[in-house]
Design an enzyme around this catalytic site. Structure first.
Site, short mmCIF file in Angstrom:
data_model
loop_
_atom_site.label_atom_id
_atom_site.label_comp_id
_atom_site.label_asym_id
_atom_site.label_seq_id
_atom_site.Cartn_x
_atom_site.Cartn_y
_atom_site.Cartn_z
N ILE A 14 0.87 -1.18 0.00
CA ILE A 14 0.00 0.00 0.00
C ILE A 14 0.90 1.22 0.00
O ILE A 14 1.44 1.62 1.03
CB ILE A 14 -0.96 0.01 1.20
CG1 ILE A 14 -1.90 -1.20 1.13
CG2 ILE A 14 -1.78 1.30 1.21
CD1 ILE A 14 -2.91 -1.29 2.27
N HIS A 15 1.09 1.79 -1.18
CA HIS A 15 1.91 2.99 -1.33
C HIS A 15 0.98 4.16 -1.68
O HIS A 15 -0.24 4.03 -1.61
CB HIS A 15 3.01 2.78 -2.38
CG HIS A 15 2.51 2.32 -3.70
ND1 HIS A 15 2.22 3.17 -4.73
CD2 HIS A 15 2.18 1.08 -4.15
CE1 HIS A 15 1.78 2.49 -5.78
NE2 HIS A 15 1.74 1.21 -5.45
N ALA A 16 1.54 5.29 -2.02
CA ALA A 16 0.77 6.53 -2.15
C ALA A 16 -0.42 6.44 -3.10
O ALA A 16 -1.53 6.86 -2.75
CB ALA A 16 1.69 7.67 -2.58
#
Length: 86
Positions: A14-16
């Site tokens: 879960i990145h930006a």
């Protein structure tokens, strides 16, 4: 209260980008509290920075919990979101 567990498939976790989309999706249910939990740490889905601070990576197991009047709809929509994006 309804919940589901999911193993993150995205190679970046879960990145930006997906976190921003997740927050946007969660805001469609303002009367329902949506919480993501990983390894005993939790963040509400409408708090982008807190969500990113969980450090969710590929292969991590997360649990999404929904409490409120639209919990069934929120869980169904977010399960689909996770399958498509994470």
């Amino acid at each position: 209260m309804q919940q589901f567990t999911y193993i993150i498939q995205d190679s970046l976790g879960i990145h930006a980008r997906p976190a921003g989309l997740l927050v946007k999706e969660a805001k469609q249910y303002p009367d329902t509290t949506l919480t993501l939990t990983k390894d005993g740490k939790s963040a509400k889905l409408n708090q982008l920075m807190r969500l990113l601070s969980l450090g969710v990576k590929q292969g991590d197991t997360v649990t999404l919990t929904a409490e409120g009047p639209a919990e069934a709809q929120a869980v169904a929509a977010l399960q689909e979101f996770f399958k498509e994006n994470l």
